[in-house]
Design a protein around this motif. Structure first.
Motif: not given
Lengths: 374, 314
Positions: A193-194, A196-197
């Motif tokens: 998971k990368k 997103s903030s």
């Protein structure tokens, strides 16, 4: 899908390639060397890298580094090499680094019998490193399953940000079987998971609701801190009880909370049994034959085969054990998994059948072992 | 100086028993047989995991007539350090007669020395233990099935430096293990070669007469790993010296002595073409290897202060 006639070791290499592994670091050790040899030919063709390091310590640390550089990475070894990797395995746990370590078991302790099989690393792979943690461990019993579970190992490593162990042995390593290999898109491949903030709001160890923090790797514009000390959500060293508990509980619970999807068993010869054989890996092949022989002679025996050795779902084990009058834990060591089965079942029902063979155990040895107790 | 040793001067007594499981034509077997001839009987041998260890001690047999200790892969030098230190303490406490000479020799392959064992080796050399460390160098991990090591030479095929479209054998150069030992300021280092046994015998004997840490680097042709017929072991070992691929020398307290001078060298091609592991090499790659050898020869000649290894003969 395409059918291919390959060995267990090649199946692991192919499974890793299917899962997207593009960096392999390793050091020669029997009986795991041919994974590296095969990948040395295959990976460069598809833009991957194989590097042979000066020892196992360097190999697994290189894998940690490569994973943080954003590439799915793996190493493969056997018992003595795994022992050298334990420190870095703990590092991968606390830094939440996705990676896969293949342990192709051979007879020990120490140099042992390098060319012969064993299942005696069951404790080492689960509990060898210091500190509190739970590492998923999968144990294939065929070349096909070596392929499938390697893909699963990568998917778990990536989705949970954890090291994962694939526990094979010398029999599976050199067992040649037909294996169905997936073409791209035919199996699920999970990537980490990368975040997103925006970069200035990113906290490298702040988990989402699933207890797993999104993972920014080097070069993506985020401030990345890889910290082996107990750290808070920012990644800074903290020596207070609160931060310690938060981190350790979270890295343990992120694995334990997935036990339903992680823990897999397979039952053979159905529900109607009086005696239950419990086994895993290559020994389960003999245990299955033993169950068949026992059934033919009118003894109601079944086999429960564990595909996952960590984390264990004791309720599932208990469900199978409750049905049985006696439970025989068949393993090629001095009796290791038996302790877990004893936890799941009533103690007096569980009988350890440690075979301690250097070859794949013969079914007749298992049959004899069972008959003694009837 | 007395006359040079010949093979007839070596002790007839065998201290390395036949019947081991080493390959036909194994260079390491020849090395071990003649190294043990030069060791005093009260020598404890500490052996790293490797071909020699595995093939010489299969139950119920052993080739070793000396006390022999097998240790894990990475720690022959550390194990030997412990043995040597314990002997010292036993002598100090009067448990061993002070005059009793008990010597310690550590033996490892190139993998167990150049790569995984280098930390232990460095520690042993630095602490100054009275140990002779012998590395038999077959230029790859032969015991596990020919994977490259830090001693694999440029261009060589191994299973982890395969030859294909992307890779063309090993692309890195061999580590300079003698240079590494010398950086620890050890009193004696030497190179030996199974085609020059009196030279080997003399060097091992000399090393055993010197106090402190010593390193001997032994050239060890490997039939399956180098891909040649077993009968060619000595031919290849000799050709290595005649082409300058291998130089027999010793450095005692900083003074270099080339023990096998080569007035006229043969081109390295003569050495490479004997072995299957180099069969894929292009002319350009062979020229590169020739250049590496020329550089090493120039370096050795400079240290010797004269031309002991001559130019390539036309």
């Amino acid at each position: 899908m395409r059918k291919s006639f390959i060995s267990g070791n090649i199946a692991i290499a192919e499974g890793a390639i299917t899962a997207g592994m593009r960096f392999f670091a390793g050091y020669p050790i029997t009986p795991a060397s041919d994974i590296m040899e095969y990948l040395a030919e295959r990976l460069p063709e598809i833009g991957g890298v194989v590097t042979q390091f000066e020892d196992e310590i360097a190999s697994i640390n290189a894998v940690v580094g490569a994973s943080w550089a954003g590439v799915k990475s793996m190493t493969a070894t056997s018992g003595p090499g795994f022992s050298l990797m334990l420190e870095a395995l703990g590092l991968a746990v606390i830094t939440e680094t996705p990676l896969v370590v293949v342990d192709v078991m051979r007879a020990g302790p120490s140099t042992g019998v390098p060319t012969k099989t064993s299942q005696s690393d069951v404790m080492q792979v689960r509990y060898g490193a210091h500190g509190d943690y739970v590492i998923p461990v999968f144990a294939p019993w065929s070349a096909q399953e070596a392929y499938d579970l390697t893909i699963k190992a990568f998917n778990v490593a990536e989705s949970l940000r954890t090291p994962v162990i694939l526990l094979s042995d010398a029999v599976i390593a050199h067992l040649w079987e037909s294996v169905l290999l997936a073409e791209p898109g035919e199996v699920e491949v999970i990537n980490r998971k990368k975040p997103s903030s925006p970069p200035d709001e990113y906290l490298p160890y702040k988990p989402d609701n699933d207890l797993v923090p999104p993972m920014a790797t080097f070069g993506e514009g985020y401030n990345v801190i890889v910290e082996s000390l107990i750290h808070d959500e920012r990644g800074f060293y903290r020596q207070d009880r609160e931060a310690y508990r938060n981190l350790v509980k979270r890295i343990v619970n992120k694995v334990l909370s997935r036990v339903d999807s992680l823990f897999e068993v397979e039952a053979y010869y159905g529900d109607d049994y009086k005696y239950l054989l419990v086994s895993f890996g290559s020994t389960a092949r003999s245990a299955l034959a033993a169950a068949r022989i026992l059934r033919k002679s009118g003894i109601k025996a079944s086999l429960l085969r564990l595909k996952t050795l960590s984390p264990l779902k004791l309720e599932t084990l208990r469900k199978y054990c409750d049905e049985a009058e006696k439970i025989f834990v068949v393993e090629n060591n001095m009796g290791k998994l038996v302790h877990d089965v004893e936890r799941a079942a009533e103690n007096d029902k569980v009988i350890s059948l440690p075979l301690l063979d250097l070859e794949i155990p013969e079914p007749k040895d298992i049959v004899e072992g069972v008959r003694k107790w009837l | 100086m007395s006359r040079a040793l010949t093979i007839r001067d070596l002790p007839r007594e065998e201290r390395f028993a036949p019947g081991h499981r080493m390959c036909q034509g194994c260079g390491a077997a020849i090395l071990m047989r003649h190294i043990t001839k030069a060791l005093p009987k009260d020598t404890i041998i500490v052996q790293a995991t490797g071909c020699v260890e595995v093939t010489t001690t299969l139950y119920p047999e052993t080739s070793w007539m000396n006390p022999w200790l097998h240790i894990a892969f990475e720690n022959a030098a550390a194990g030997a350090s412990g043995v040597e230190a314990a002997i010292k303490v036993l002598k100090k406490k009067g448990q061993l007669p002070p005059g009793k000479e008990v010597r310690v020799v550590a033996i490892g392959g190139d993998g167990g020395t150049f790569d995984i064992g280098i930390q232990a080796l460095s520690g042993m050399l630095e602490r100054g233990h009275d140990i002779l460390y012998i590395v038999y160098d077959n230029e790859a991990y032969m015991n596990t099935g020919i994977q490259r090591s830090g001693a694999t030479p440029f261009g060589a095929w191994t299973t982890t430096t395969p030859v294909g479209k992307v890779w063309h054998g090993e692309w890195r150069r061999k580590k300079d293990i003698i240079g590494i030992a010398l950086a620890h300021r050890v009193p004696y280092v030497a190179t030996v070669n199974p085609a020059y046994l009196p030279d080997l015998y003399a060097k091992v004997s000399k090393a055993m007469s010197i106090k402190g840490p010593k390193l001997i680097h032994a050239f060890s042709p490997c039939v399956p790993g180098w891909r040649y017929e077993p009968a060619l072991t000595i031919t290849i070992a000799k050709m290595a010296v005649q082409t300058g691929m291998w130089i027999n020398y010793e450095i005692e307290n900083g003074v270099l002595n080339v023990t096998t001078p080569v007035p006229k060298r043969k081109p390295v091609r003569e050495y490479l073409k004997l072995q299957g592991r180099f069969r894929h090499l292009t002319d350009e790659e062979i020229n590169t290897i020739q250049k590496f050898v020329d550089e090493q020869v120039a370096y050795i000649n400079k240290l010797a202060g004269k031309e002991v290894i001559g130019p390539v003969e036309a």
